[in-house]
Design a protein around this motif. Sequence first.
Motif, PDB file in Angstrom:
ATOM      1  N   THR A 107      -5.565  -0.448  -9.211  1.00 12.16           N
ATOM      2  CA  THR A 107      -6.064   0.207  -8.175  1.00 12.16           C
ATOM      3  C   THR A 107      -6.926   0.230  -6.856  1.00 12.16           C
ATOM      4  O   THR A 107      -6.429   0.074  -5.539  1.00 12.16           O
ATOM      5  N   LYS A 108      -6.874  -1.798  -6.704  1.00 11.99           N
ATOM      6  CA  LYS A 108      -7.664  -1.776  -5.955  1.00 11.99           C
ATOM      7  C   LYS A 108      -6.948  -2.818  -4.659  1.00 11.99           C
ATOM      8  O   LYS A 108      -7.199  -2.364  -4.013  1.00 11.99           O
ATOM      9  N   ARG A 109      -6.093  -3.279  -4.978  1.00 15.49           N
ATOM     10  CA  ARG A 109      -4.596  -3.919  -4.381  1.00 15.49           C
ATOM     11  C   ARG A 109      -4.318  -2.333  -3.696  1.00 15.49           C
ATOM     12  O   ARG A 109      -3.946  -3.163  -2.392  1.00 15.49           O
ATOM     13  N   ILE A 110      -4.241  -1.339  -4.551  1.00 11.88           N
ATOM     14  CA  ILE A 110      -3.328  -0.678  -3.295  1.00 11.88           C
ATOM     15  C   ILE A 110      -4.439  -0.230  -2.703  1.00 11.88           C
ATOM     16  O   ILE A 110      -3.752   0.557  -0.988  1.00 11.88           O
ATOM     17  N   VAL A 111      -5.558   0.254  -2.805  1.00 11.34           N
ATOM     18  CA  VAL A 111      -6.513   1.201  -1.449  1.00 11.34           C
ATOM     19  C   VAL A 111      -6.738  -0.426  -0.557  1.00 11.34           C
ATOM     20  O   VAL A 111      -7.188   0.675   0.196  1.00 11.34           O
ATOM     21  N   ALA A 112      -7.374  -1.595  -1.352  1.00 10.93           N
ATOM     22  CA  ALA A 112      -7.212  -2.548  -0.304  1.00 10.93           C
ATOM     23  C   ALA A 112      -6.050  -2.498   0.712  1.00 10.93           C
ATOM     24  O   ALA A 112      -6.188  -2.726   1.617  1.00 10.93           O
ATOM     25  N   TYR A 113      -4.916  -2.257   0.548  1.00  9.02           N
ATOM     26  CA  TYR A 113      -3.899  -2.395   0.993  1.00  9.02           C
ATOM     27  C   TYR A 113      -4.222  -1.313   2.489  1.00  9.02           C
ATOM     28  O   TYR A 113      -4.160  -1.607   3.243  1.00  9.02           O
ATOM     29  N   HIS A 114      -4.405  -0.316   1.421  1.00  7.38           N
ATOM     30  CA  HIS A 114      -4.163   1.271   2.036  1.00  7.38           C
ATOM     31  C   HIS A 114      -4.987   0.856   3.418  1.00  7.38           C
ATOM     32  O   HIS A 114      -5.449   1.521   4.726  1.00  7.38           O
TER      33      HIS A 114
END
Length: 343
Positions: A36-43
């Motif tokens: 989840t963190k990976r998607i959020v950090a990209y966003h």
Amino acid sequence: MSTLQDDRSAADVLAWSRGQVEPALRAAVDSLPPATKRIVAYHFGWEDEDGRPAHADGGKAIRPALVLLTAQAVGGTTEAALPAAVAVELVHNFSLLHDDVMDCDTARRHRATAWTVFGLGPAILAGDALLGLAFDVLVASGHPCRGDAARMLGAAVQELVDGQLADAHFETRDDVVPSECVRMAQLKTGALLGCCAALGALFGGGRPDQIDHLRLYGEDLGLAYQYVDDLLGIWGKPAVTGKPVYSDLRRRKKSLPVVAALSSGTAAGRELAALYKQDGELTDAELMEAAALIEAAGGRETSQAQADALLAASLGELTASGALAPAATDLERLARLATRRDY
């Protein structure tokens, strides 16, 4: 409140706010599970699609700035209000992740949207995670008013969702009237900005009347912001908006200037209605024609006039709150920035 008294610009205010909020925001996001963190950090623009560090545009961050400044405006500190500022930024980005999926937007902040990179389901779930994290941050703050704050934020989220649902329904209706469209915008945008201002005042120890006035300041500002955002959705430059030209018209979105034009009773409004009812995607030439018809029917002028009137109402509530300087001056700057963005 008509004269700004120092040399700090709205951009300076937002840069200051981001500097205050980003370390705590990153710390909150670091608590998420890795996928989840990976998607959020990209966003958020902190990483690229492969997880490498990046420095992409993370947005203006007006909402956390409102929290910090309204706390100062009632005599409180930014430190006390920081958890609330992080929480509203998490909620806002929850809504953006979902909004991009709902609208099938492929670009945000000059890069591919999260769902186009990671998939629909993962982007939706990442948004859900941000919503849960926002309330965790509030509760973990230990602030004496954290229970009231959580209820306040929860109510704003419910209104935001109701507004988003109305917005989605409007795309399948031909009979949307201006009052419905305004109510939708009040819920979709005004509720959260009003909550931001009220939360800051609450965490800053403001009196009940101050919290009420600052909530109204934020709500009026939020509706004005949506009017301008809808203008940008038609006439905004991609370099400014980070979205393709005529992005709202491609989806035949019933935005505020569009509904104003459709309800104008003019020949241009009737031509626009016929264009919106056509089958198939609109061509580039038809999109240009639609924009011209909206302007000819008065939709552009009406929307900007409404934004200007709401700005005046917002600043009136700010004055009535007895907001302290220099925060009051900075809150005025943010209001003027929100309603006069470049096209």
